[in-house]
Design an enzyme around this catalytic site. Structure first.
Site, PDB file in Angstrom:
ATOM      1  N   THR A   1       0.794  -1.238   0.000  1.00 46.99           N
ATOM      2  CA  THR A   1       0.000   0.000   0.000  1.00 46.99           C
ATOM      3  C   THR A   1       0.822   1.282   0.000  1.00 46.99           C
ATOM      4  O   THR A   1       0.268   2.365  -0.130  1.00 46.99           O
ATOM      5  CB  THR A   1      -0.949   0.029   1.227  1.00 46.99           C
TER       6      THR A   1
ATOM      7  N   ARG B   1      -1.572  -4.263   6.552  1.00 43.24           N
ATOM      8  CA  ARG B   1      -2.443  -4.339   7.730  1.00 43.24           C
ATOM      9  C   ARG B   1      -3.692  -3.485   7.604  1.00 43.24           C
ATOM     10  O   ARG B   1      -4.709  -3.774   8.211  1.00 43.24           O
ATOM     11  CB  ARG B   1      -1.657  -3.876   8.984  1.00 43.24           C
TER      12      ARG B   1
ATOM     13  N   ASP C   1      -1.107  -9.003   9.372  1.00 45.49           N
ATOM     14  CA  ASP C   1       0.012  -8.388  10.100  1.00 45.49           C
ATOM     15  C   ASP C   1       1.143  -9.421  10.144  1.00 45.49           C
ATOM     16  O   ASP C   1       1.028 -10.446  10.831  1.00 45.49           O
ATOM     17  CB  ASP C   1      -0.434  -8.007  11.517  1.00 45.49           C
TER      18      ASP C   1
ATOM     19  N   ASN D   1       8.129  -7.648   0.538  1.00 44.86           N
ATOM     20  CA  ASN D   1       8.590  -6.262   0.613  1.00 44.86           C
ATOM     21  C   ASN D   1       8.295  -5.586   1.958  1.00 44.86           C
ATOM     22  O   ASN D   1       9.014  -4.655   2.348  1.00 44.86           O
ATOM     23  CB  ASN D   1       7.921  -5.469  -0.532  1.00 44.86           C
TER      24      ASN D   1
ATOM     25  N   TYR E   1      18.532  -3.795  11.955  1.00 41.82           N
ATOM     26  CA  TYR E   1      18.008  -3.560  10.598  1.00 41.82           C
ATOM     27  C   TYR E   1      18.987  -4.110   9.552  1.00 41.82           C
ATOM     28  O   TYR E   1      18.619  -4.936   8.710  1.00 41.82           O
ATOM     29  CB  TYR E   1      17.764  -2.064  10.361  1.00 41.82           C
TER      30      TYR E   1
ATOM     31  N   LYS F   1      18.641  -7.510   7.128  1.00 40.07           N
ATOM     32  CA  LYS F   1      18.699  -7.422   5.666  1.00 40.07           C
ATOM     33  C   LYS F   1      19.870  -8.245   5.112  1.00 40.07           C
ATOM     34  O   LYS F   1      19.797  -8.770   3.999  1.00 40.07           O
ATOM     35  CB  LYS F   1      18.792  -5.961   5.221  1.00 40.07           C
TER      36      LYS F   1
ATOM     37  N   VAL G   1      15.132   5.545  -0.496  1.00 37.98           N
ATOM     38  CA  VAL G   1      14.000   5.797  -1.389  1.00 37.98           C
ATOM     39  C   VAL G   1      12.990   6.638  -0.609  1.00 37.98           C
ATOM     40  O   VAL G   1      12.714   6.336   0.559  1.00 37.98           O
ATOM     41  CB  VAL G   1      13.309   4.472  -1.812  1.00 37.98           C
TER      42      VAL G   1
ATOM     43  N   THR H   1       9.784   7.261   0.672  1.00 38.00           N
ATOM     44  CA  THR H   1       8.550   6.503   0.906  1.00 38.00           C
ATOM     45  C   THR H   1       8.028   6.952   2.272  1.00 38.00           C
ATOM     46  O   THR H   1       8.482   7.961   2.810  1.00 38.00           O
ATOM     47  CB  THR H   1       8.867   4.989   0.950  1.00 38.00           C
TER      48      THR H   1
END
Ligand SMILES: NC(=O)c1ccc[n+]([C@@H]2O[C@H](COP(=O)([O-])OP(=O)(O)OC[C@H]3O[C@@H](n4cnc5c(N)ncnc54)[C@H](OP(=O)(O)O)[C@@H]3O)[C@@H](O)[C@H]2O)c1
Length: 257
Positions: free
Chosen positions: A10, A33, A59, A86, A148, A152, A181, A183
């Site tokens: 979304t 979600r 979720d 993603n 994080y 990844k 990016v 977002t």
């Protein structure tokens, strides 16, 4: 007609995948979600491109959410040909500033969900002798950057290892490593972005075009954009201590921004 399932469809990079795949004529299963946002997105993509778009509220930080998506991926009567793992998020602050609950949530969404969804999808794809998975990692996989970056790095290692194990089965897997990016990611995490120079920002639609072209070429790792390819080349020859000093600060400022 093929079907693609996108988690985190979304907003941001997931929404760019949804736009591009719908424009290319793929039916979609959209996962996030927020049910209203998902339904609005499904209607918009159906009306604009004439494709079928299913909204699946889940979720991925919960077992029930992961199971619901895994069940959809394993449905042999309505096969999914392309999975884009993603969904993801950032946590504001450095190690020990982040609560254990938030650290574990990240591991659930970035690692456990990716493992279980990739496995559900590729088991069904291998039976059919075709299919593809894109696991969205980050260039943070290659630098010291807390849970994080570590999560990844797992995505990259896991995806490339699985791609090797499934070589010759007709199923392709690729880890996608974007740089910064624009977002909702940084705003959601309450991270400031003032110390990220303009030239480091990538466009989500161009990123997706580059990723899909790398997948079609059979690459198992995609680092879109020449700027980041060059930077990651530099990272390989930079001492880890020096690297950690720079990368642990960039784009991770905490406090109200
Ligand atoms: N933006 C960057 O600079 C950047 C750089 C490198 C890598 N990435 C990676 O790219 C991926 C997408 O990030 P983005 O920047 O596009 O983020 P974004 O704009 O914040 O979008 C995140 C998407 O994931 C969904 N989501 C978040 N938590 C979820 C959960 N627990 N279960 C299901 N869906 C969830 C959100 O929808 P709901 O809130 O409705 O669930 C939304 O659709 C992430 O894996 C991120 O780590 C981003």
């Amino acid at each position: 007609m093929t079907t693609a399932l996108i988690t985190g469809s979304t907003a941001g990079i997931g929404a760019a995948f949804a736009r591009r795949l719908a424009a290319d004529g793929h039916d979609l299963v959209l996962v996030a979600r927020d049910t209203k946002r998902l339904r609005d997105q499904a209607t918009e993509l159906h009306d604009r491109h004439g494709i079928e778009a299913e909204a699946l509220t889940a979720d991925l930080a919960t077992d029930e959410g992961i199971e619901a998506v895994a069940d959809r991926l394993g449905d042999r009567r309505n096969p999914v040909d392309l999975l884009i793992n993603n969904a993801g998020f950032g946590n504001k602050g450095r190690y020990l500033d982040v609560s254990m609950a938030d650290e574990l949530k990240m591991i659930k969404v970035h690692i456990e969900a990716v493992l279980r969804l990739t496995s559900a999808a590729t088991a069904a794809m291998r039976e059919r002798g075709r299919g593809g998975v894109v696991n969205v990692a980050s260039v943070a996989a290659f630098v010291p950057r807390g849970t994080y970056g570590a999560s990844k790095a797992w995505v990259v290692q896991f995806t490339q290892g699985a791609a090797r194990d499934l070589a010759g089965s007709g199923v392709r897997l690729m880890a996608l490593c974007p740089g910064f990016v624009r977002t909702e990611f940084h705003q959601r995490a309450g991270m400031g972005t003032d110390n990220i120079p303009n030239w480091m920002w990538l466009d989500a639609d161009k990123l997706v075009a580059s990723a899909l072209s790398d997948l079609a070429r059979g690459r198992t790792l995609s680092i879109p954009d020449p700027r980041y390819k060059a930077l990651m080349g530099l990272v390989k020859v930079t001492p880890r201590g020096l690297l950690g000093g720079v990368t642990s600060r960039t784009g991770r400022k905490y406090g109200p921004q």
